[in-house]
Design an enzyme around this catalytic site. Structure first.
Site, mmCIF file in Angstrom:
data_model
loop_
_atom_site.group_PDB
_atom_site.id
_atom_site.type_symbol
_atom_site.label_atom_id
_atom_site.label_comp_id
_atom_site.label_asym_id
_atom_site.label_seq_id
_atom_site.Cartn_x
_atom_site.Cartn_y
_atom_site.Cartn_z
ATOM 1 N N ARG A 34 0.851 -1.204 0.000
ATOM 2 C CA ARG A 34 0.000 0.000 0.000
ATOM 3 C C ARG A 34 0.875 1.238 0.000
ATOM 4 N NH1 ARG A 34 -3.105 -3.844 2.586
ATOM 5 N NH2 ARG A 34 -4.922 -4.330 1.298
ATOM 6 N N ASP B 231 0.140 -6.998 -3.089
ATOM 7 C CA ASP B 231 -1.289 -6.767 -2.818
ATOM 8 C C ASP B 231 -1.889 -6.111 -4.053
ATOM 9 O OD1 ASP B 231 -3.836 -6.096 -1.456
ATOM 10 O OD2 ASP B 231 -2.724 -6.647 0.336
ATOM 11 N N HIS C 289 -6.045 -10.435 -3.168
ATOM 12 C CA HIS C 289 -5.105 -9.311 -3.021
ATOM 13 C C HIS C 289 -4.040 -9.373 -4.115
ATOM 14 C CE1 HIS C 289 -6.635 -7.623 0.746
ATOM 15 N NE2 HIS C 289 -6.899 -8.868 1.089
ATOM 16 N N ASP D 146 -5.800 -14.477 2.571
ATOM 17 C CA ASP D 146 -6.871 -13.707 3.210
ATOM 18 C C ASP D 146 -7.804 -13.079 2.177
ATOM 19 O OD1 ASP D 146 -4.597 -12.176 2.451
ATOM 20 O OD2 ASP D 146 -5.394 -10.458 3.534
ATOM 21 N N GLU D 147 -9.011 -12.856 2.595
ATOM 22 C CA GLU D 147 -9.992 -12.060 1.858
ATOM 23 C C GLU D 147 -10.011 -12.355 0.351
ATOM 24 O OE1 GLU D 147 -10.240 -8.144 4.639
ATOM 25 O OE2 GLU D 147 -8.480 -8.267 3.376
ATOM 26 N N TRP E 99 -6.033 -13.107 12.939
ATOM 27 C CA TRP E 99 -6.264 -11.650 12.928
ATOM 28 C C TRP E 99 -7.721 -11.293 13.175
ATOM 29 C CZ3 TRP E 99 -9.005 -8.756 9.091
ATOM 30 C CH2 TRP E 99 -9.443 -9.492 7.972
ATOM 31 N N TYR F 129 -3.239 -4.410 15.127
ATOM 32 C CA TYR F 129 -3.157 -3.726 13.833
ATOM 33 C C TYR F 129 -2.811 -2.260 14.086
ATOM 34 C CZ TYR F 129 -4.770 -7.421 10.640
ATOM 35 O OH TYR F 129 -4.865 -8.549 9.866
ATOM 36 N N TRP G 138 -0.488 -2.051 8.481
ATOM 37 C CA TRP G 138 -1.049 -1.861 7.140
ATOM 38 C C TRP G 138 -0.917 -0.383 6.792
ATOM 39 C CZ3 TRP G 138 -1.857 -6.383 4.907
ATOM 40 C CH2 TRP G 138 -2.120 -7.490 5.712
ATOM 41 N N THR G 139 -0.533 -0.084 5.551
ATOM 42 C CA THR G 139 -0.083 1.279 5.251
ATOM 43 C C THR G 139 -0.996 2.044 4.287
ATOM 44 O OG1 THR G 139 1.335 0.318 3.554
ATOM 45 C CG2 THR G 139 2.351 0.767 5.690
ATOM 46 N N GLU G 140 -2.269 1.691 4.252
ATOM 47 C CA GLU G 140 -3.201 2.379 3.343
ATOM 48 C C GLU G 140 -3.162 3.899 3.487
ATOM 49 O OE1 GLU G 140 -3.894 -0.485 4.823
ATOM 50 O OE2 GLU G 140 -5.420 -1.635 3.761
#
Ligand code: ACM
Ligand code: ZN
Length: 765
Positions: free
Chosen positions: A163, A192, A267, A334-335, A401, A427, A477-479
């Site tokens: 990110r 990602d 991702h 994930d996701e 998580w 997180y 996480w670096t969004e």
């Protein structure tokens, strides 16, 4: 003149040193807190030319590291000597009864003596020495005895470099600062939807295309729209394999293992933007490296029916396995949204061939196949806790998580090892303090004290779970990051709290001692030019309506500061009253408050601009648990999670009633309503205000409806929606009923998501 200056300096230094010696034994400021520590009177003083001796070759790099660190920190030059170790001032020696990360440290009149089970233990002993040295006396090591070893073998940080791409040099600074805290694993989230960050020689488009995205840095991450095909993509970057070797070497020199994550099958938009033929043929969208949340692009994942997907990922793993000496490769998992898999003829064929009846088991097929490949390279597989949604790959280590990390317990129940990184506490993307002072990010709060308070081992765990728990990880996480400083601001000092939870024995926690020790680590961060957060000094307010008044509670996490406040609009200072109990407010005005220690103001000034109207402090009757905020006199900020907004997130219409306490004439009702487009927060479709004198018989007094254009307006803003009340009747009860605006429309950033609405205040005049 110059000589006089030097003489003065020497005298001052001698006085400073003497005053420290005179103070006797210091309280040690070693973080994380050692297992056992005894402080003695006095210091061993480092001087130029003193010697350091490592008994075994394997300890030489640690001795070199320490000599360098002392030069940087204290300005003292230490000489490494090979022979006559017994006479050296600092002595490192291997002791067979200790495990590789354990150490015993003695500082006395003869110098510093370290016994250890291996290089890591020696490294940690010397980090303890480093943190015990005080900034006001940089050559004095307090005399002490420490016997220490970690609680967990896995003490980690994850950095999402997808990110926000953290440049090599900046990543090394983070590695350096985490090593001081005796952390030993850096999990790099290298891939990602928002960027592929590692050179793979076999697939050059992964970095020539996949590492770059459009420039929308002027907008927060959730507000960014996908680009049109052909837009320039200047934002990003990647590590060449040579860069990565350098990072790995640098980390190894600090006893840190770099664990690579190649996320699959989800991702994966960055990889698929480079190699779109690996997406399901059912994908009907332009595939790009997405700058934000992707407007549904997150559903585009590697096709599980295409053999080329596996050949490609195996090619990636070949190079990753070769490049990283780590024992582990993290495969994400994930996701992985399966919308396109469900429509894909290839995925359907695969399910038929493999006898798979449930789509989740198709992911299991994917992960198990890739896991076998990773294991064939001699590596162990790691993955996120979504892997427990279907048959787990043999031997996979699961990162918990979701749901306080407890999803990982499903894996533990099947005998799998696991690492805890519960989003709620670990997180680091979450707010670390009162949100009004913090940069915009996602979700709720996860403060320094929250991190510190975490106990990973549940009281209700089955007996064998604890032995399967490898350790803990903070995940960054670096969004919302646009610079390396944004990253370090979120990471520090919460990483120090994680380190203590992961290292120190269970039951060893002491919040007061921890924050006192922390100050020395923060000094070290400052001296290295690392930006960190001081949110722990800021004040969190809570204002609730109670019996016609507003009760204002003020809280600061630091136990060693006083909150001082004013009610006359003046800036609080050291002579302002000290807050000792909740303030009971019965009129409008400003409350200003800040924290102070013995030296002066510490945190930022919190200003509560309390409004007052007929509804303030009055009871709200509704099923919503946070309804006491609606009449607390304090307005919300643009941050929807600042604890001032009352949310309705339901397709059903909602209502609430304010009891004004007594009947009086009412001319106007005003509702504060938030729009936060990117998060799907909007006005309701309609609002009706009814009034009553007795709480039984209501008459409609005003209403408004909004068009789709008015509701789904872009931006982040607060509207005061005003309702004129005519008729001049005395009113005691005001009832507000809202109608749902439905799903966010197709051209929305959150297409098809149920919209929600949030009010901060109902004002009645
Ligand atoms: C995750 O937060 N998606 C692991
Ligand atoms: Zn497919």
């Amino acid at each position: 003149m110059r000589r006089l200056d030097r003489w003065k300096k020497t005298l001052l230094l001698a006085l400073a040193v003497a005053s420290c010696e005179w103070m006797g034994a210091q309280t040690a400021t070693i973080l994380p807190a050692p297992v056992e520590m005894t402080m003695q009177e006095g210091y061993f003083r480092l001087m130029d030319g003193m010697t350091i001796c490592a008994e075994k070759d394997e300890l030489h790099p640690v001795a070199d590291y320490f000599a360098e660190a002392m030069k940087e920190m204290s300005g003292v030059t230490l000489k490494q000597v090979d022979t006559d170790g017994k006479k050296a001032d600092i002595r490192l020696k291997v002791s067979k009864d200790l495990s590789p990360e354990a150490y015993r440290l003695t500082v006395d009149a003869d110098g510093v003596s370290v016994e250890t089970g291996g290089p890591a233990g020696a490294f940690y002993a010397l980090q303890s020495v480093r943190l015990a040295i005080q900034p006001q006396d940089k050559t004095g090591i307090p005399r002490m005895y420490v016997a220490d070893q970690p609680r967990f073998g896995y003490r980690g940080l994850m950095v999402d470099v997808s990110r926000y791409f953290v440049e090599k040099e900046e990543l090394m600074k983070i590695i350096d600062c985490m090593s001081v805290l005796k952390l030993n694993k850096l999990h790099l989230h290298l891939t990602d939807d928002n960027g592929w960050r590692l050179e793979i020689k076999k697939y050059p488009r992964l970095t020539s295309v996949g590492a770059w995205r459009v420039n929308q840095t002027d907008r927060p991450f959730p507000d960014r729209r996908n680009p049109e095909p052909g837009e320039p993509t200047p934002i990003g970057g990647y590590y060449t394999q040579e860069d990565m070797k350098e990072i790995i070497r640098y980390a190894a020199g600090r006893c840190i293992e770099i664990i690579p994550e190649i996320d699959m099958p989800g991702h994966s938009n960055a990889a698929l933007a480079a190699y779109p033929e690996l997406a399901c043929p059912s994908v009907d969208k332009h595939i790009c490296v997405v700058p934000g949340m992707g407007q549904g692009s997150g559903n585009i994942i590697f096709c599980a029916g295409n053999e080329e997907t596996f050949r490609f990922l195996e090619g990636v793993i070949d190079e990753v396995a070769e490049l990283f000496p780590s024992h582990y490769i993290h495969l994400g998992g994930d996701e992985a949204w399966k919308e396109y898999w469900k429509k894909c003829p290839r995925c359907a064929d695969r399910m038929k061939q493999e006898g798979i009846t449930h789509i989740e088991e198709l992911q299991s097929y994917f992960m198990r196949r890739m896991s076998k490949y990773v294991q064939s390279k001699g590596k162990q597989v790691m993955g996120w806790d979504e892997l427990t949604n279907s048959t787990l790959p043999d031997g996979a280590i699961i990162f918990g998580w979701q749901g306080m990390g407890n999803a990982a317990l499903k894996a533990a129940a099947q005998g799998h090892r696991f690492v805890m990184t519960p989003a709620r506490l670990m997180y680091l993307i979450r707010y670390q303090g009162p949100q009004w002072f913090e940069p915009l990010t996602y979700f709720g709060n996860n403060t320094l004290k929250d991190v510190y308070s975490y106990e990973p081992v549940g009281a209700d765990w089955k007996e064998n779970y604890e032995s399967l728990l490898m350790g803990l990880q903070a995940s960054m996480w670096t969004e919302f990051c646009n610079s390396a400083e944004d990253v370090t601001y979120q990471v520090f000092p919460r990483l120090a709290a994680l380190a203590e939870v992961a290292w120190s024995p269970k039951g060893h926690k002491d919040w007061y001692r921890f924050v006192k020790s922390l100050d020395n680590y923060l000094y070290l961060l400052r001296s290295k030019g690392i930006r960190y957060s001081e949110a722990m000094f800021n004040i969190q307010h809570k204002a609730v309506a109670e019996n016609g008044k507003v009760k204002v509670t003020l809280e600061c996490e630091r136990p060693d500061v006083a909150i001082r406040y004013t009610t006359d609009g003046m800036e609080p200072d050291i002579s302002s009253p000290v807050y000792t109990a909740p303030l009971i407010v019965d009129h409008g005005g400003e409350i200003r408050c800040a924290t102070f220690d013995g030296t002066g103001k510490m945190g930022k000034t919190l200003t509560l601009d309390m409004g007052w109207n007929l509804a303030t402090g009055k009871e709200v009757i509704s099923p919503n648990v946070s309804d006491k905020l609606l009449t607390n006199g304090v307005r919300g900020s643009l941050k929807q999670s600042d604890f001032e907004w009352t949310e309705w997130y339901t397709p059903e219409d909602a209502s609430f009633t304010v009891d004004l306490g007594k009947a009086s004439p009412v001319s106007r009702v005003v509702l504060g309503c938030l729009t936060h487009y990117a998060m799907g927060v909007h006005k309701p479709a309609g609002i009706t205000v009814e009034v009553s004198a007795d709480g039984q018989h209501f008459t409609k007094a005003a209403s408004r409806t909004f068009t789709k254009q008015e509701i789904f307006k872009e931006g982040n803003f607060i509207e005061d929606l005003s309702f004129q009340i005519t008729g001049g009747k005395a009113v005691r009860y005001v009832k507000v009923t809202t109608t749902d605006a439905g799903m966010c429309p197709e051209d929305h950033l959150k297409p098809g998501q149920q919209s929600r609405y949030r009010f901060d205040e109902i004002q009645v005049f």
